[in-house]
Design an enzyme around this catalytic site. Structure first.
Site, short mmCIF file in Angstrom:
data_model
loop_
_atom_site.label_atom_id
_atom_site.label_comp_id
_atom_site.label_asym_id
_atom_site.label_seq_id
_atom_site.Cartn_x
_atom_site.Cartn_y
_atom_site.Cartn_z
N GLY A 159 7.66 -38.28 -96.62
CA GLY A 159 8.23 -37.30 -95.69
C GLY A 159 9.74 -37.29 -95.78
CD GLU A 171 0.57 -38.78 -94.80
OE1 GLU A 171 1.63 -39.02 -95.34
OE2 GLU A 171 0.41 -37.83 -94.02
CD1 TRP A 202 11.00 -32.15 -98.93
CD2 TRP A 202 11.84 -30.11 -99.34
NE1 TRP A 202 11.74 -32.23 -100.08
CE2 TRP A 202 12.26 -30.99 -100.35
CE3 TRP A 202 12.23 -28.78 -99.39
CZ2 TRP A 202 13.07 -30.57 -101.41
CZ3 TRP A 202 13.04 -28.36 -100.43
CH2 TRP A 202 13.46 -29.25 -101.43
CE LYS A 203 6.60 -35.03 -92.25
NZ LYS A 203 6.38 -36.08 -91.31
CB SER A 233 7.35 -45.48 -92.75
OG SER A 233 7.38 -44.82 -91.51
CG HIS A 273 0.64 -33.79 -92.37
ND1 HIS A 273 1.23 -34.06 -91.16
CD2 HIS A 273 1.25 -34.60 -93.29
CE1 HIS A 273 2.16 -34.99 -91.34
NE2 HIS A 273 2.20 -35.33 -92.61
N GLY A 276 6.79 -41.63 -89.86
CA GLY A 276 8.05 -41.41 -89.16
C GLY A 276 8.66 -42.68 -88.59
#
Ligand code: PEP
Length: 252
Positions: A233, A164, A10-11, A212, A89, A170
């Protein structure tokens, strides 16, 4: 058949603890029927206590305790019933300020602290860009070797590797990896793990994909890319969309 793993990162979202509770309740309720999938939510640390379901953390500090203002240890996370801890991350490796981010050395320390606390580290690796000479493969190999430095071979299999590619985070499904590229990376990472810890570990270690992922492309990473799961994300904050991803992984 081993369970697939889907982690929602969830950042720095949502805005309130109430929303965190509400979103996580919807996700956990909806995901209950998918018995072959473990769904993990990694909320901002202050929301961990209010978040429902299997819990993840977005980061950890490697020291056990002491005068480290603002830091959170693996033991603290464990006491909050956290099971999975994201380590390395890209947004922690390369913070907005451009400096002071995680290095291979701090990532290695964090990963070992998580293993020592008997929690599961989710080690994020991935290249910033791709090049025709495939130097990025060497970059990823080095990230893995350095993160696993001095980790005993017989526990390397407890680590989850999240591939990743930073260029794919994103963006949108069109700009993410495709299934075939995911398969290549899956094979490549297993080869790197085999060299470090042997063929048996390389076969059983979980490798997941992030960058994504949405409802349209989720399935392909599992069916064609042979990934063991996904790190999601933005879409993990929207219960309908996240459940759609989970459903498609279940079908793959
Ligand atoms: C991430 O940052 O780990 C990630 C996968 O983000 P997104 O799904 O939004 O690309």
């Amino acid at each position: 058949m081993t369970k697939k793993l889907i982690i929602g990162n969830w950042k720095m979202n949502p805005k309130s603890v109430r929303q965190a509770k509400d979103i996580s309740e919807k996700i956990t309720r909806g995901a209950k029927k998918f018995k072959n999938i473990s769904v993990v939510i990694a909320p901002p640390a202050p929301f961990i206590g209010a978040t429902k379901g299997i819990l993840g953390a977005q980061d950890v500090f490697y020291e056990k305790d002491g005068a480290y203002t603002g830091k959170i240890s693996a033991d603290i996370l464990k006491s909050l019933a956290v099971k999975y801890v994201i380590v390395g991350h890209s947004e922690k490796r390369y913070p907005l300020s451009g400096g002071g981010g995680d290095t291979d050395e701090t990532i290695n320390k964090k990963l070992k602290a998580v293993l020592n606390a008997r929690l599961t580290p989710v080690l994020c690796v991935g290249e910033l860009t791709r090049d025709h000479q495939s130097h990025y493969l060497h970059f990823i190999k080095e990230q893995i070797i350095r993160a696993l430095k001095n980790v005993s071979k017989n526990i390397v299999g407890k680590v989850i590797v999240a591939y990743e590619p930073v260029w794919a985070i994103g963006k949108n499904a069109k700009n993410a990896l495709d299934g075939e590229e995911a398969l290549h990376m899956n094979i490549f990472i297993r080869k790197v793990i085999a060299d470090i810890a042997g063929a048996t570990t390389a076969k059983k270690i979980k490798i997941i994909y992030g960058g994504s992922v949405d409802v349209k492309n989720a399935e392909i990473f599992i069916s064609l890319g042979k990934m063991d799961g996904l790190l999601v994300g933005r879409e993990s904050l929207m219960p309908q969309k996240f459940l759609g991803i989970i459903e498609n992984v279940n079908r793959a």
